[in-house]
Write a protein that holds these residues in place. Structure first.
Motif, mmCIF file in Angstrom:
data_model
loop_
_atom_site.group_PDB
_atom_site.id
_atom_site.type_symbol
_atom_site.label_atom_id
_atom_site.label_comp_id
_atom_site.label_asym_id
_atom_site.label_seq_id
_atom_site.Cartn_x
_atom_site.Cartn_y
_atom_site.Cartn_z
ATOM 1 N N GLN A 52 0.830 -1.210 0.000
ATOM 2 C CA GLN A 52 0.000 0.000 0.000
ATOM 3 C C GLN A 52 0.865 1.261 0.000
ATOM 4 O OE1 GLN A 52 -2.305 -0.838 3.472
ATOM 5 N NE2 GLN A 52 -3.660 -2.284 2.431
ATOM 6 N N PRO A 53 0.713 2.129 -1.040
ATOM 7 C CA PRO A 53 1.569 3.317 -1.187
ATOM 8 C C PRO A 53 1.057 4.510 -0.375
ATOM 9 C CG PRO A 53 0.125 3.142 -3.072
ATOM 10 C CD PRO A 53 -0.208 1.975 -2.180
ATOM 11 N N LEU A 54 1.145 4.428 0.952
ATOM 12 C CA LEU A 54 0.635 5.524 1.776
ATOM 13 C C LEU A 54 1.443 6.811 1.596
ATOM 14 C CD1 LEU A 54 -1.192 3.397 3.018
ATOM 15 C CD2 LEU A 54 -0.681 4.388 5.274
ATOM 16 N N GLY A 55 2.713 6.671 1.246
ATOM 17 C CA GLY A 55 3.542 7.861 1.034
ATOM 18 C C GLY A 55 3.009 8.717 -0.095
ATOM 19 N N SER A 56 2.808 8.100 -1.254
ATOM 20 C CA SER A 56 2.287 8.836 -2.404
ATOM 21 C C SER A 56 0.851 9.290 -2.163
ATOM 22 C CB SER A 56 2.363 7.964 -3.656
ATOM 23 O OG SER A 56 1.640 6.756 -3.478
ATOM 24 N N THR A 57 0.104 8.524 -1.352
ATOM 25 C CA THR A 57 -1.271 8.917 -1.023
ATOM 26 C C THR A 57 -1.289 10.219 -0.227
ATOM 27 O OG1 THR A 57 -1.995 6.603 -0.985
ATOM 28 C CG2 THR A 57 -3.390 8.221 0.135
ATOM 29 N N PHE A 58 -0.468 10.280 0.812
ATOM 30 C CA PHE A 58 -0.401 11.511 1.599
ATOM 31 C C PHE A 58 0.205 12.662 0.788
ATOM 32 C CE2 PHE A 58 -0.973 8.974 5.543
ATOM 33 C CZ PHE A 58 -1.915 9.783 6.158
ATOM 34 N N LEU A 59 1.123 12.350 -0.078
ATOM 35 C CA LEU A 59 1.742 13.392 -0.902
ATOM 36 C C LEU A 59 0.699 14.095 -1.774
ATOM 37 C CD1 LEU A 59 4.549 14.593 -1.541
ATOM 38 C CD2 LEU A 59 4.709 12.971 -3.443
ATOM 39 N N SER A 60 -0.297 13.341 -2.203
ATOM 40 C CA SER A 60 -1.332 13.907 -3.080
ATOM 41 C C SER A 60 -2.277 14.855 -2.358
ATOM 42 C CB SER A 60 -2.135 12.782 -3.739
ATOM 43 O OG SER A 60 -2.898 12.075 -2.772
ATOM 44 N N VAL A 61 -2.322 14.779 -1.022
ATOM 45 C CA VAL A 61 -3.264 15.621 -0.270
ATOM 46 C C VAL A 61 -2.550 16.606 0.653
ATOM 47 C CG1 VAL A 61 -5.120 13.921 -0.349
ATOM 48 C CG2 VAL A 61 -3.463 13.837 1.519
ATOM 49 N N TYR A 94 9.294 3.823 0.338
ATOM 50 C CA TYR A 94 10.094 4.299 1.472
ATOM 51 C C TYR A 94 10.531 5.751 1.298
ATOM 52 C CZ TYR A 94 13.721 4.518 5.048
ATOM 53 O OH TYR A 94 14.483 4.876 6.130
ATOM 54 N N ALA A 95 11.116 6.086 0.161
ATOM 55 C CA ALA A 95 11.630 7.441 -0.066
ATOM 56 C C ALA A 95 10.498 8.471 -0.009
ATOM 57 C CB ALA A 95 12.348 7.516 -1.417
ATOM 58 N N THR A 96 9.346 8.105 -0.542
ATOM 59 C CA THR A 96 8.206 9.027 -0.526
ATOM 60 C C THR A 96 7.705 9.235 0.894
ATOM 61 O OG1 THR A 96 7.563 8.188 -2.702
ATOM 62 C CG2 THR A 96 5.955 9.508 -1.523
ATOM 63 N N LEU A 97 7.685 8.141 1.689
ATOM 64 C CA LEU A 97 7.276 8.265 3.086
ATOM 65 C C LEU A 97 8.188 9.227 3.848
ATOM 66 C CD1 LEU A 97 6.364 4.592 4.102
ATOM 67 C CD2 LEU A 97 4.808 6.558 4.054
ATOM 68 N N VAL A 98 9.482 9.101 3.613
ATOM 69 C CA VAL A 98 10.445 9.989 4.280
ATOM 70 C C VAL A 98 10.187 11.446 3.870
ATOM 71 C CG1 VAL A 98 12.875 10.610 4.476
ATOM 72 C CG2 VAL A 98 12.201 8.198 4.519
ATOM 73 N N GLU A 99 9.963 11.675 2.587
ATOM 74 C CA GLU A 99 9.699 13.032 2.100
ATOM 75 C C GLU A 99 8.421 13.601 2.726
ATOM 76 O OE1 GLU A 99 8.493 15.392 -2.028
ATOM 77 O OE2 GLU A 99 9.035 13.260 -2.080
ATOM 78 N N VAL A 100 7.374 12.779 2.766
ATOM 79 C CA VAL A 100 6.091 13.240 3.315
ATOM 80 C C VAL A 100 6.221 13.531 4.805
ATOM 81 C CG1 VAL A 100 3.721 12.538 3.825
ATOM 82 C CG2 VAL A 100 4.694 12.080 1.575
#
Length: 486
Positions: free
Chosen positions: A79-88, A174-180
């Motif tokens: 589940q890509p929660l990082g990209s999900t949060f990034l979108s909002v 992982y990288a997206t989660l860190v960014e978010v």
């Protein structure tokens, strides 16, 4: 690790759903009844609930995005929660920064509600509403609900930090989660900065804090000296801000427009009144023309002239329409001036803050100049200078919004004025014009205003009988030579 990650994902989604439910309960149980029953003052509702609707819309967006991510990948590991949060992230930052900056005022207002001075009807309303929470939420009162958006936005980085701990570095998200997670921490920092800016602004708007008279006199003298040095080019590096200059000029123009518009509306009302009242002068002048044709001074002989009845009709209708027009114009004028007074009141605090900003800028530049010399500024001056960036940032953020809304508000006033002017024109033309169209002159032919103007020009052209008569009247000789012959 997978099991732990699955639990954290479930916690994020479940708590977001519960949080959204609590926001909806807050609106249903407290906000809507307070507005519909007018149980709380409008100002209190604004302080307590702020942009709650925008926060609810954002929470709905987050829940929907999370549920979509889970539906597309039932396996928690994928589940890509990082990209999900990034979108909002953008709507989250916009909604929560606005909500949180009023938090201290909200807490203060809630404190008033539990004080002995709070009106009994407000206490009764809150107690009755609080009873509606039982069995629907873990929150126990209004205070525990209005604080939830503040708690939620500050909890996002903590939840994401826990999720990152249970996510392998090779994971595609992982990288997206860190960014978010870092961006959520910046949002939290930004919220604190916005609250700090608002606290500084409120200090000057509400005139909080102690006043040191001697220090105040000294500040004015030093700032006056600094301003003189800047204007004469004797000061060193001066802070320039083209964005603020442009924004403040636009805002200042709107403030000036309000004053000018109030004057113009008064002049318009006066002009309308004079115009409609002049209709009586028109009637009296025409009556005198009829009397000139009488052999006796008995005005009852005017009945011999059928067209005189039209003049009576004109007088009657003009009197009726004039009273309506004057009444409506005065009513509208009073309303528009009241609207402009309300807008002027809105301008008052920003204009005060703009003045304070300019004073702080002088202190800011002076501190820089002192430090450039290797010297240390005194603590009062340093504290004052430190407030300049916050006040300046607050004005740059909010003045364009206020200018935009003021423009729409003034546009509405112009619309109302133009509609009224058009209505007046229609009242006069539709009522009075038909009477003149039925009037006849000389042979009984119906004349229009254009016909009358042409006949007048023909009758008074150079060389006509009227000119010859005018030239023979001694009292008109000077006027005849200077004006007519030209």
């Amino acid at each position: 690790m997978k099991r732990k990650r699955s639990q954290i994902v479930a916690e994020i989604v479940d708590t977001e759903r519960q949080y959204l439910d609590d926001l909806r309960i807050l609106r249903e149980v407290f906000v809507v009844p307070a507005i519909e029953a007018k149980a709380l003052p409008p100002g209190d509702i604004k302080v307590l609930f702020g942009n709650l609707d925008a926060v609810i819309e954002t929470a709905e967006l987050v829940v929907s995005a999370l549920e979509d991510a889970i539906a597309k990948s039932p396996d928690p590991e994928g589940q890509p929660l990082g990209s999900t949060f990034l979108s909002v992230l953008t709507p989250i930052e916009r909604a929560y920064c606005e909500y949180c900056k009023h938090n201290e005022a909200c807490v203060a207002k809630l404190g008033e509600y539990v004080s002995p001075e709070c009106p009994e009807e407000i206490k009764a309303f809150l107690k009755e509403r609080q009873a509606q929470l039982v069995g629907r939420t873990l929150a126990w009162d209004l205070a525990s609900l209005v604080i939830k958006p503040v708690q939620r936005v500050l909890k996002y980085p903590l939840l994401l930090r826990e999720l990152i701990k249970e996510t392998q570095s090779a994971h595609p998200d992982y990288a997206t989660l860190v960014e978010v997670q870092l961006r959520f921490e910046r949002i939290a920092t930004n919220i604190n900065e916005v609250k700090k800016r608002k606290d500084i602004v409120d200090k000057y708007i509400e005139k909080k804090g102690n006043v040191n008279v001697i220090h105040g006199i000294n500040k004015k003298f030093v700032r006056g000296t600094e301003m003189l040095k800047q204007k004469t080019g004797l000061s060193g590096d001066i802070t320039l801000d083209s964005d603020y200059d442009r924004i403040s000029t636009q805002f200042g123009d709107k403030a000036t427009l309000v004053a000018v518009l109030k004057r113009d509306i008064a002049a318009w009302n006066d002009a309308v009144s004079k115009y409609v009242k002049a209709q009586e002068s028109v009637y009296l002048g025409l009556e005198d023309i009829y009397k000139m044709n009488l052999d006796s001074a008995d005005t009852r002989d005017l009945a011999l002239y059928p067209s005189f009845q039209l003049l009576l009709d004109y007088r009657r209708e003009a009197t009726r329409v004039s009273s309506e027009v004057i009444r409506d114009a005065e009513k509208l004028s009073d309303r528009l001036v009241d609207m402009l007074d309300q807008l002027s009141a809105v301008f008052r605090e920003p204009l005060l803050l703009m003045k304070k900003r300019n004073e702080k800028l002088l202190d800011f530049d002076r501190v820089r100049a002192i430090r450039a010399k290797g010297e240390t500024p005194d603590s009062f001056l340093e504290q004052s200078a430190a407030e300049y960036p916050s006040i300046n940032a607050q004005l740059i953020e909010e003045l364009p919004l206020l200018t935009h809304h003021a423009q729409k508000y003034v546009g509405r006033i112009f619309d109302m004025l133009m509609v009224s002017q058009a209505r007046i024109y229609v009242q006069l033309t539709e009522t009075l014009a038909p009477i003149w169209e039925n009037a006849s002159v000389g042979t009984g032919a119906h004349w229009r205003s254009d016909d009358i103007v042409l006949e007048f020009q023909e009758a008074f052209r150079i060389g006509c009988e009227a000119e010859q008569l005018a030239s023979q009247i001694d009292l008109l000789s000077s006027w005849w030579k200077v004006t007519w012959r030209k």
